[in-house]
Scaffold this active site. Structure first.
Site, short mmCIF file in Angstrom:
data_model
loop_
_atom_site.label_atom_id
_atom_site.label_comp_id
_atom_site.label_asym_id
_atom_site.label_seq_id
_atom_site.Cartn_x
_atom_site.Cartn_y
_atom_site.Cartn_z
N GLU A 4 -48.47 -68.16 -58.36
CA GLU A 4 -48.24 -68.88 -59.62
C GLU A 4 -48.42 -70.37 -59.39
OE1 GLU A 4 -44.57 -68.21 -61.80
OE2 GLU A 4 -44.62 -66.08 -61.25
N GLU A 46 -39.72 -64.74 -57.06
CA GLU A 46 -38.77 -65.85 -57.06
C GLU A 46 -37.31 -65.44 -56.92
OE1 GLU A 46 -39.66 -68.44 -60.35
OE2 GLU A 46 -41.63 -68.90 -59.55
C1 BGC Z 1 -41.67 -67.70 -63.21
C2 BGC Z 1 -42.35 -67.42 -64.53
C3 BGC Z 1 -42.14 -68.59 -65.45
C4 BGC Z 1 -42.78 -69.81 -64.84
C5 BGC Z 1 -42.66 -71.10 -65.66
C6 BGC Z 1 -41.79 -69.10 -62.75
O1 BGC Z 1 -40.53 -69.57 -62.41
O2 BGC Z 1 -42.03 -66.76 -62.25
O3 BGC Z 1 -41.85 -66.23 -65.03
O4 BGC Z 1 -42.59 -68.37 -66.74
O5 BGC Z 1 -42.25 -70.07 -63.58
O6 BGC Z 1 -41.33 -71.46 -65.78
#
Ligand code: BGC
Length: 447
Positions: free
Chosen positions: A353, A166
Protein backbone atom coordinates in the site's frame (compact mmCIF):
# COMPACT_ATOMS: atom_id res chain seq x y z
CA UNK A 1 14.14 16.44 -16.77
CA UNK A 2 15.01 13.14 -15.09
CA UNK A 3 13.79 9.70 -16.04
CA UNK A 4 12.80 7.34 -13.27
CA UNK A 5 13.15 3.86 -14.67
CA UNK A 6 11.99 0.65 -12.97
CA UNK A 7 13.38 -2.86 -13.38
CA UNK A 8 11.62 -4.73 -16.15
CA UNK A 9 10.30 -7.48 -13.90
CA UNK A 10 8.78 -5.22 -11.24
CA UNK A 11 5.12 -6.07 -10.62
CA UNK A 12 2.57 -3.25 -10.62
CA UNK A 13 -0.71 -3.40 -8.84
CA UNK A 14 -3.52 -1.81 -6.89
CA UNK A 15 -5.08 -2.71 -3.57
CA UNK A 16 -8.43 -2.66 -1.76
CA UNK A 17 -10.05 -4.37 1.23
CA UNK A 18 -13.33 -6.22 1.68
CA UNK A 19 -15.23 -4.04 4.13
CA UNK A 20 -14.13 -0.89 2.36
CA UNK A 21 -15.52 -1.84 -1.06
CA UNK A 22 -17.78 -4.88 -1.06
CA UNK A 23 -21.06 -3.73 0.46
CA UNK A 24 -23.68 -6.52 0.33
CA UNK A 25 -23.34 -6.64 4.07
CA UNK A 26 -26.23 -8.99 4.64
CA UNK A 27 -26.11 -10.92 1.43
CA UNK A 28 -25.47 -14.60 0.78
CA UNK A 29 -25.09 -15.46 4.43
CA UNK A 30 -22.38 -12.98 5.46
CA UNK A 31 -22.28 -12.59 9.21
CA UNK A 32 -21.68 -9.28 10.98
CA UNK A 33 -18.15 -8.09 11.64
CA UNK A 34 -16.82 -5.71 14.27
CA UNK A 35 -16.88 -2.98 11.64
CA UNK A 36 -20.64 -3.38 11.14
CA UNK A 37 -21.09 -2.98 14.86
CA UNK A 38 -18.65 -0.10 15.21
CA UNK A 39 -19.92 1.89 12.25
CA UNK A 40 -23.47 1.57 13.54
CA UNK A 41 -22.49 2.84 16.97
CA UNK A 42 -23.32 6.57 17.03
CA UNK A 43 -20.29 8.85 17.04
CA UNK A 44 -17.72 6.29 15.92
CA UNK A 45 -17.62 6.96 12.16
CA UNK A 46 -17.85 10.39 10.57
CA UNK A 47 -21.38 11.24 9.37
CA UNK A 48 -22.64 7.89 10.67
CA UNK A 49 -21.37 6.21 7.46
CA UNK A 50 -21.05 2.43 7.22
CA UNK A 51 -20.00 -0.26 4.75
CA UNK A 52 -23.47 -1.68 3.99
CA UNK A 53 -23.17 -0.64 0.35
CA UNK A 54 -19.66 0.88 0.06
CA UNK A 55 -18.60 0.60 -3.62
CA UNK A 56 -20.96 -2.34 -4.09
CA UNK A 57 -18.02 -4.29 -5.48
CA UNK A 58 -19.69 -7.52 -4.42
CA UNK A 59 -22.01 -6.97 -7.37
CA UNK A 60 -19.76 -4.83 -9.53
CA UNK A 61 -16.51 -6.77 -9.34
CA UNK A 62 -16.51 -7.42 -13.08
CA UNK A 63 -16.54 -3.71 -13.75
CA UNK A 64 -13.74 -3.23 -11.21
CA UNK A 65 -11.66 -5.94 -12.84
CA UNK A 66 -12.19 -4.22 -16.20
CA UNK A 67 -10.70 -1.10 -14.64
CA UNK A 68 -7.70 -3.12 -13.46
CA UNK A 69 -7.28 -4.70 -16.87
CA UNK A 70 -7.27 -1.41 -18.66
CA UNK A 71 -4.83 -0.05 -16.07
CA UNK A 72 -2.47 -2.84 -17.04
CA UNK A 73 -1.66 -4.14 -13.54
CA UNK A 74 0.07 -7.45 -12.92
CA UNK A 75 -1.35 -7.95 -9.42
CA UNK A 76 -4.51 -7.05 -7.53
CA UNK A 77 -4.47 -7.13 -3.76
CA UNK A 78 -7.90 -7.69 -2.22
CA UNK A 79 -9.03 -9.06 1.10
CA UNK A 80 -11.48 -11.78 1.99
CA UNK A 81 -14.25 -10.99 4.44
CA UNK A 82 -13.82 -13.65 7.11
CA UNK A 83 -17.53 -13.33 8.06
CA UNK A 84 -18.50 -14.36 4.52
CA UNK A 85 -16.62 -17.63 5.00
CA UNK A 86 -17.45 -18.21 8.66
CA UNK A 87 -20.47 -16.02 9.53
CA UNK A 88 -19.96 -16.89 13.19
CA UNK A 89 -16.19 -16.88 13.12
CA UNK A 90 -15.99 -20.65 13.49
CA UNK A 91 -18.32 -23.58 12.90
CA UNK A 92 -20.12 -23.98 9.65
CA UNK A 93 -18.58 -22.77 6.41
CA UNK A 94 -20.77 -20.52 4.28
CA UNK A 95 -20.56 -22.06 0.79
CA UNK A 96 -21.93 -18.92 -0.84
CA UNK A 97 -19.04 -16.89 0.50
CA UNK A 98 -16.55 -19.35 -0.95
CA UNK A 99 -18.40 -19.35 -4.27
CA UNK A 100 -18.25 -15.58 -4.47
CA UNK A 101 -14.47 -15.50 -4.09
CA UNK A 102 -14.08 -18.30 -6.63
CA UNK A 103 -16.04 -16.31 -9.22
CA UNK A 104 -14.05 -13.23 -8.37
CA UNK A 105 -10.62 -14.90 -8.46
CA UNK A 106 -11.50 -16.74 -11.67
CA UNK A 107 -12.39 -13.46 -13.33
CA UNK A 108 -9.10 -11.95 -12.23
CA UNK A 109 -7.15 -14.92 -13.58
CA UNK A 110 -9.05 -14.85 -16.88
CA UNK A 111 -8.05 -11.22 -17.14
CA UNK A 112 -4.38 -12.10 -16.67
CA UNK A 113 -4.19 -10.50 -13.23
CA UNK A 114 -2.45 -12.25 -10.34
CA UNK A 115 -4.57 -12.27 -7.17
CA UNK A 116 -2.85 -11.29 -3.92
CA UNK A 117 -5.13 -12.23 -1.06
CA UNK A 118 -5.14 -10.65 2.38
CA UNK A 119 -6.81 -12.92 4.91
CA UNK A 120 -7.37 -10.31 7.58
CA UNK A 121 -8.02 -6.69 6.75
CA UNK A 122 -9.82 -5.91 9.99
CA UNK A 123 -13.32 -7.36 9.58
CA UNK A 124 -13.29 -9.76 12.53
CA UNK A 125 -16.53 -11.73 12.86
CA UNK A 126 -18.57 -10.07 15.59
CA UNK A 127 -19.27 -13.46 17.19
CA UNK A 128 -15.56 -13.77 18.00
CA UNK A 129 -15.44 -10.27 19.44
CA UNK A 130 -18.19 -11.29 21.82
CA UNK A 131 -15.84 -13.94 23.18
CA UNK A 132 -13.06 -11.39 23.73
CA UNK A 133 -11.86 -10.95 20.13
CA UNK A 134 -8.10 -10.94 19.64
CA UNK A 135 -7.57 -10.82 23.38
CA UNK A 136 -8.79 -14.40 23.50
CA UNK A 137 -6.39 -17.03 22.21
CA UNK A 138 -9.35 -18.97 20.82
CA UNK A 139 -9.51 -16.29 18.10
CA UNK A 140 -6.05 -17.41 16.99
CA UNK A 141 -7.36 -20.95 16.53
CA UNK A 142 -10.36 -19.61 14.64
CA UNK A 143 -8.10 -17.59 12.35
CA UNK A 144 -5.89 -20.57 11.56
CA UNK A 145 -8.96 -22.65 10.79
CA UNK A 146 -10.28 -19.95 8.46
CA UNK A 147 -6.83 -19.61 6.82
CA UNK A 148 -6.69 -23.37 6.26
CA UNK A 149 -10.06 -23.36 4.52
CA UNK A 150 -8.89 -20.56 2.24
CA UNK A 151 -5.54 -22.21 1.48
CA UNK A 152 -7.20 -25.49 0.57
CA UNK A 153 -9.97 -23.92 -1.50
CA UNK A 154 -7.78 -21.52 -3.45
CA UNK A 155 -4.58 -23.49 -3.72
CA UNK A 156 -3.48 -23.38 -7.35
CA UNK A 157 -5.44 -20.18 -8.01
CA UNK A 158 -4.03 -17.72 -5.51
CA UNK A 159 -0.23 -17.64 -5.32
CA UNK A 160 0.28 -14.62 -3.05
CA UNK A 161 -1.07 -14.64 0.47
CA UNK A 162 -0.93 -12.02 3.18
CA UNK A 163 -1.93 -13.12 6.65
CA UNK A 164 -2.51 -9.76 8.34
CA UNK A 165 -2.88 -6.22 7.17
CA UNK A 166 -1.35 -3.63 9.51
CA UNK A 167 -1.39 -5.38 12.88
CA UNK A 168 -0.47 -2.04 14.50
CA UNK A 169 -3.89 -0.73 13.50
CA UNK A 170 -5.73 -3.83 14.67
CA UNK A 171 -4.01 -3.68 18.02
CA UNK A 172 -2.95 -0.17 19.08
CA UNK A 173 -5.13 2.03 16.87
CA UNK A 174 -8.22 -0.07 17.58
CA UNK A 175 -7.69 -0.99 21.22
CA UNK A 176 -5.52 1.73 22.73
CA UNK A 177 -6.22 4.86 20.69
CA UNK A 178 -9.77 3.61 20.16
CA UNK A 179 -10.24 5.13 16.71
CA UNK A 180 -11.06 1.86 14.97
CA UNK A 181 -13.26 -1.14 15.79
CA UNK A 182 -13.80 -2.34 18.43
CA UNK A 183 -12.83 1.04 19.90
CA UNK A 184 -11.15 0.15 23.20
CA UNK A 185 -8.68 2.44 24.98
CA UNK A 186 -6.57 0.08 27.05
CA UNK A 187 -2.83 -0.19 26.43
CA UNK A 188 -2.43 -3.56 28.11
CA UNK A 189 -5.29 -4.98 26.08
CA UNK A 190 -3.82 -3.54 22.86
CA UNK A 191 -0.41 -5.02 23.71
CA UNK A 192 -1.92 -8.44 24.31
CA UNK A 193 -3.68 -8.18 20.99
CA UNK A 194 -0.52 -7.21 19.12
CA UNK A 195 1.11 -10.37 20.45
CA UNK A 196 -1.86 -12.62 19.69
CA UNK A 197 -2.05 -11.27 16.15
CA UNK A 198 1.58 -12.18 15.59
CA UNK A 199 0.95 -15.71 16.84
CA UNK A 200 -2.02 -15.93 14.48
CA UNK A 201 0.26 -14.85 11.66
CA UNK A 202 2.95 -17.39 12.53
CA UNK A 203 0.52 -20.25 12.94
CA UNK A 204 -1.14 -19.48 9.61
CA UNK A 205 2.31 -19.55 7.98
CA UNK A 206 2.99 -22.92 9.65
CA UNK A 207 -0.32 -24.22 8.30
CA UNK A 208 0.56 -22.97 4.81
CA UNK A 209 3.85 -24.91 4.93
CA UNK A 210 2.24 -27.99 6.41
CA UNK A 211 -0.30 -28.09 3.57
CA UNK A 212 2.54 -27.54 1.11
CA UNK A 213 0.64 -24.84 -0.75
CA UNK A 214 2.25 -23.69 -3.98
CA UNK A 215 2.76 -19.99 -3.50
CA UNK A 216 4.21 -17.32 -1.26
CA UNK A 217 3.11 -15.97 2.07
CA UNK A 218 3.92 -12.83 4.04
CA UNK A 219 2.35 -10.11 6.14
CA UNK A 220 1.83 -6.37 5.64
CA UNK A 221 2.68 -4.12 8.58
CA UNK A 222 2.25 -0.38 8.29
CA UNK A 223 5.42 1.62 8.52
CA UNK A 224 6.37 5.22 9.10
CA UNK A 225 9.56 7.21 9.45
CA UNK A 226 10.46 9.85 12.03
CA UNK A 227 13.44 12.06 11.32
CA UNK A 228 15.12 13.38 14.49
CA UNK A 229 14.67 17.14 14.85
CA UNK A 230 18.28 17.44 15.98
CA UNK A 231 21.24 15.11 16.44
CA UNK A 232 20.74 15.14 20.22
CA UNK A 233 20.66 11.65 21.67
CA UNK A 234 17.25 12.23 23.26
CA UNK A 235 15.69 13.27 19.93
CA UNK A 236 17.19 10.26 18.19
CA UNK A 237 15.87 7.96 20.92
CA UNK A 238 12.39 9.48 20.78
CA UNK A 239 12.26 8.86 17.02
CA UNK A 240 13.60 5.39 17.50
CA UNK A 241 10.70 4.51 19.83
CA UNK A 242 8.12 6.05 17.52
CA UNK A 243 9.35 4.08 14.52
CA UNK A 244 9.87 0.89 16.51
CA UNK A 245 6.24 0.90 17.60
CA UNK A 246 5.36 0.24 13.95
CA UNK A 247 8.44 -1.49 12.60
CA UNK A 248 10.47 -3.42 15.20
CA UNK A 249 7.54 -4.29 17.43
CA UNK A 250 5.96 -6.31 14.63
CA UNK A 251 8.98 -7.28 12.54
CA UNK A 252 11.55 -8.29 15.18
CA UNK A 253 9.41 -11.18 16.50
CA UNK A 254 8.76 -12.40 12.94
CA UNK A 255 12.32 -12.06 11.65
CA UNK A 256 14.37 -12.45 14.82
CA UNK A 257 12.12 -14.36 17.19
CA UNK A 258 12.25 -11.66 19.89
CA UNK A 259 10.71 -8.31 20.77
CA UNK A 260 12.97 -5.24 20.80
CA UNK A 261 14.33 -5.03 24.34
CA UNK A 262 14.30 -1.24 24.55
CA UNK A 263 10.59 -1.28 23.76
CA UNK A 264 9.83 -4.06 26.23
CA UNK A 265 11.63 -1.99 28.89
CA UNK A 266 9.80 1.17 27.89
CA UNK A 267 6.43 -0.57 28.18
CA UNK A 268 7.44 -2.26 31.43
CA UNK A 269 8.03 1.17 32.97
CA UNK A 270 4.43 1.94 32.19
CA UNK A 271 3.29 -1.27 33.86
CA UNK A 272 2.63 -3.03 30.55
CA UNK A 273 3.85 -6.59 29.96
CA UNK A 274 3.53 -9.08 27.16
CA UNK A 275 1.29 -12.12 27.67
CA UNK A 276 4.15 -14.41 26.62
CA UNK A 277 3.67 -18.15 26.91
CA UNK A 278 6.15 -20.91 26.18
CA UNK A 279 6.56 -21.50 22.49
CA UNK A 280 4.90 -18.25 21.35
CA UNK A 281 8.04 -16.72 19.91
CA UNK A 282 8.94 -19.92 18.05
CA UNK A 283 5.48 -19.90 16.50
CA UNK A 284 5.78 -16.29 15.44
CA UNK A 285 9.31 -16.71 14.11
CA UNK A 286 8.47 -18.53 10.88
CA UNK A 287 10.35 -17.84 7.67
CA UNK A 288 8.15 -15.87 5.29
CA UNK A 289 8.48 -15.49 1.54
CA UNK A 290 8.03 -11.75 1.28
CA UNK A 291 7.34 -8.72 3.37
CA UNK A 292 4.50 -6.36 2.53
CA UNK A 293 5.20 -2.73 3.34
CA UNK A 294 2.49 -0.14 3.67
CA UNK A 295 3.77 3.42 3.77
CA UNK A 296 1.83 6.69 3.66
CA UNK A 297 3.47 9.29 5.83
CA UNK A 298 6.26 10.29 8.18
CA UNK A 299 7.38 13.37 10.02
CA UNK A 300 10.06 15.16 12.04
CA UNK A 301 10.01 14.36 15.72
CA UNK A 302 11.83 15.19 18.96
CA UNK A 303 11.97 14.39 22.63
CA UNK A 304 9.34 15.92 24.92
CA UNK A 305 9.26 14.80 28.53
CA UNK A 306 6.01 13.18 29.64
CA UNK A 307 4.35 13.67 26.30
CA UNK A 308 2.36 10.81 24.83
CA UNK A 309 3.37 7.20 25.04
CA UNK A 310 6.97 7.79 24.01
CA UNK A 311 8.00 11.17 25.48
CA UNK A 312 8.01 12.64 22.01
CA UNK A 313 6.34 15.19 19.77
CA UNK A 314 6.21 15.79 16.06
CA UNK A 315 7.34 19.20 14.87
CA UNK A 316 5.48 20.90 12.07
CA UNK A 317 8.17 21.66 9.50
CA UNK A 318 5.66 23.02 7.02
CA UNK A 319 5.61 19.83 4.98
CA UNK A 320 2.73 19.74 2.48
CA UNK A 321 -0.19 17.63 3.59
CA UNK A 322 -2.77 15.54 1.80
CA UNK A 323 -6.51 16.08 2.33
CA UNK A 324 -6.44 13.79 5.38
CA UNK A 325 -3.82 16.10 6.86
CA UNK A 326 -0.97 13.59 6.75
CA UNK A 327 2.45 15.13 6.00
CA UNK A 328 3.90 14.17 2.64
CA UNK A 329 7.27 12.69 3.41
CA UNK A 330 8.68 10.65 0.51
CA UNK A 331 12.20 10.57 1.98
CA UNK A 332 10.74 8.59 4.88
CA UNK A 333 9.70 5.91 2.42
CA UNK A 334 13.29 5.55 1.25
CA UNK A 335 14.63 5.60 4.81
CA UNK A 336 12.28 2.97 6.14
CA UNK A 337 12.95 0.66 3.20
CA UNK A 338 16.71 0.87 3.61
CA UNK A 339 16.34 0.53 7.38
CA UNK A 340 14.30 -2.66 6.99
CA UNK A 341 16.94 -4.04 4.65
CA UNK A 342 19.76 -3.25 7.08
CA UNK A 343 17.94 -4.69 10.05
CA UNK A 344 16.37 -7.83 8.60
CA UNK A 345 18.38 -8.65 5.51
CA UNK A 346 17.50 -8.43 1.89
CA UNK A 347 14.15 -10.15 1.81
CA UNK A 348 11.77 -9.70 -1.10
CA UNK A 349 9.46 -6.75 -0.49
CA UNK A 350 6.16 -5.80 -2.04
CA UNK A 351 4.88 -2.32 -1.43
CA UNK A 352 1.41 -3.51 -0.57
CA UNK A 353 0.00 0.00 0.00
CA UNK A 354 1.08 3.52 -0.82
CA UNK A 355 -1.22 6.33 -1.86
CA UNK A 356 -2.86 9.57 -0.83
CA UNK A 357 -6.09 11.26 0.04
CA UNK A 358 -7.26 13.99 -2.30
CA UNK A 359 -10.93 14.79 -2.53
CA UNK A 360 -11.32 16.23 -6.06
CA UNK A 361 -14.60 15.41 -7.75
CA UNK A 362 -15.42 15.04 -11.44
CA UNK A 363 -15.80 18.21 -13.49
CA UNK A 364 -17.04 17.62 -17.05
CA UNK A 365 -16.25 13.94 -16.72
CA UNK A 366 -12.67 14.23 -15.55
CA UNK A 367 -11.02 14.33 -12.13
CA UNK A 368 -7.96 16.55 -11.97
CA UNK A 369 -6.19 15.03 -8.98
CA UNK A 370 -2.77 16.56 -9.59
CA UNK A 371 -1.90 16.29 -5.90
CA UNK A 372 -2.18 12.52 -6.11
CA UNK A 373 -0.04 12.36 -9.25
CA UNK A 374 2.64 14.41 -7.52
CA UNK A 375 2.43 12.21 -4.44
CA UNK A 376 2.88 9.10 -6.61
CA UNK A 377 5.78 10.65 -8.50
CA UNK A 378 7.57 11.54 -5.29
CA UNK A 379 7.04 8.16 -3.64
CA UNK A 380 7.93 6.21 -6.74
CA UNK A 381 11.10 8.26 -7.00
CA UNK A 382 11.94 7.27 -3.42
CA UNK A 383 11.15 3.69 -4.31
CA UNK A 384 13.53 3.91 -7.23
CA UNK A 385 16.23 5.24 -4.87
CA UNK A 386 15.63 2.23 -2.62
CA UNK A 387 15.87 -0.16 -5.57
CA UNK A 388 19.09 1.49 -6.72
CA UNK A 389 20.38 1.07 -3.15
CA UNK A 390 19.81 -2.65 -3.37
CA UNK A 391 16.47 -3.04 -1.56
CA UNK A 392 14.83 -6.14 -3.00
CA UNK A 393 11.59 -4.59 -4.28
CA UNK A 394 9.40 -7.06 -6.14
CA UNK A 395 6.35 -4.93 -6.72
CA UNK A 396 4.42 -1.76 -6.01
CA UNK A 397 0.68 -1.70 -5.34
CA UNK A 398 -1.05 1.59 -4.94
CA UNK A 399 -3.81 2.29 -2.45
CA UNK A 400 -6.40 2.37 -3.73
CA UNK A 401 -8.09 1.29 -6.94
CA UNK A 402 -11.32 2.92 -5.78
CA UNK A 403 -12.47 5.65 -3.45
CA UNK A 404 -13.98 3.66 -0.62
CA UNK A 405 -15.14 3.45 2.99
CA UNK A 406 -12.20 5.10 4.74
CA UNK A 407 -12.85 3.57 8.17
CA UNK A 408 -13.51 6.16 10.88
CA UNK A 409 -13.54 8.88 8.20
CA UNK A 410 -16.45 7.20 6.40
CA UNK A 411 -16.83 8.35 2.79
CA UNK A 412 -15.34 11.77 3.44
CA UNK A 413 -11.79 10.87 2.44
CA UNK A 414 -10.92 9.66 -1.03
CA UNK A 415 -7.82 7.53 -1.72
CA UNK A 416 -8.83 6.06 -5.10
CA UNK A 417 -7.31 6.51 -8.52
CA UNK A 418 -10.89 5.88 -9.62
CA UNK A 419 -13.61 8.19 -8.33
CA UNK A 420 -16.73 6.53 -6.94
CA UNK A 421 -19.99 8.45 -6.69
CA UNK A 422 -21.43 6.98 -3.51
CA UNK A 423 -25.01 7.78 -4.60
CA UNK A 424 -24.99 6.33 -8.10
CA UNK A 425 -21.95 4.06 -7.57
CA UNK A 426 -20.68 5.21 -10.92
CA UNK A 427 -16.89 4.95 -11.38
CA UNK A 428 -14.84 7.70 -13.08
CA UNK A 429 -11.15 7.29 -13.84
CA UNK A 430 -9.12 10.11 -12.36
CA UNK A 431 -6.11 11.75 -13.99
CA UNK A 432 -3.91 9.75 -11.61
CA UNK A 433 -5.38 6.54 -13.07
CA UNK A 434 -4.20 7.58 -16.54
CA UNK A 435 -0.83 8.66 -15.16
CA UNK A 436 -0.34 5.34 -13.38
CA UNK A 437 -1.46 3.45 -16.47
CA UNK A 438 1.17 5.17 -18.54
CA UNK A 439 3.85 4.57 -15.91
CA UNK A 440 2.99 0.88 -15.84
CA UNK A 441 3.02 0.64 -19.64
CA UNK A 442 6.42 2.39 -19.93
CA UNK A 443 7.88 1.06 -16.68
CA UNK A 444 9.13 4.57 -16.11
CA UNK A 445 8.12 8.19 -15.87
CA UNK A 446 9.71 11.59 -16.22
CA UNK A 447 10.03 14.20 -13.50
C1 BGC B 1 -5.23 0.64 5.46
C2 BGC B 1 -6.32 0.94 4.48
C3 BGC B 1 -6.68 2.41 4.57
C4 BGC B 1 -5.47 3.23 4.19
C5 BGC B 1 -5.67 4.74 4.23
C6 BGC B 1 -4.19 1.70 5.57
O1 BGC B 1 -4.00 2.01 6.91
O2 BGC B 1 -4.70 -0.63 5.25
O3 BGC B 1 -7.39 0.10 4.74
O4 BGC B 1 -7.79 2.76 3.82
O5 BGC B 1 -4.40 2.93 5.02
O6 BGC B 1 -5.94 5.15 5.53
Amino acid sequence: MAIIQFPKDIKWGAATASYQIEGAAEEDGRGPSIWDTFSKTPGKVLNGDNGDVACDSYHRYEEDIELLKELGVDVYRFSVAWPRIFPNGTGEINKKGIEFYHKFVDTLLESGIEPMCTLYHWDLPQALQEEGGWNNRATIDAFVQYAEVMFREFSGKIKYWITLNEPWCTSFLSNFIGAHAPGNTDLQLATNISHHLLIAHGRAVQKFRELDIDGEIGFAPNTTWMEPFSNKEEDIDACRREVAWFVEWFMDPVFKGEYPKFMIDWFKNKGITLPLEDGDLEEIHQPIDFLGINYYTGDVCRHKENNGLFDSETVDMGLDRTDINWPIYPDGFYHVLTYVKERYGNLPIYITENGSCYNEEPVDGSVKDTGRIQYLQKHLTSLSRAIESGVNIQGYLTWSLLDNFEWAEGYSKRFGIVFVDFHTLERTKKDSYYWFKQTIANNRFEV
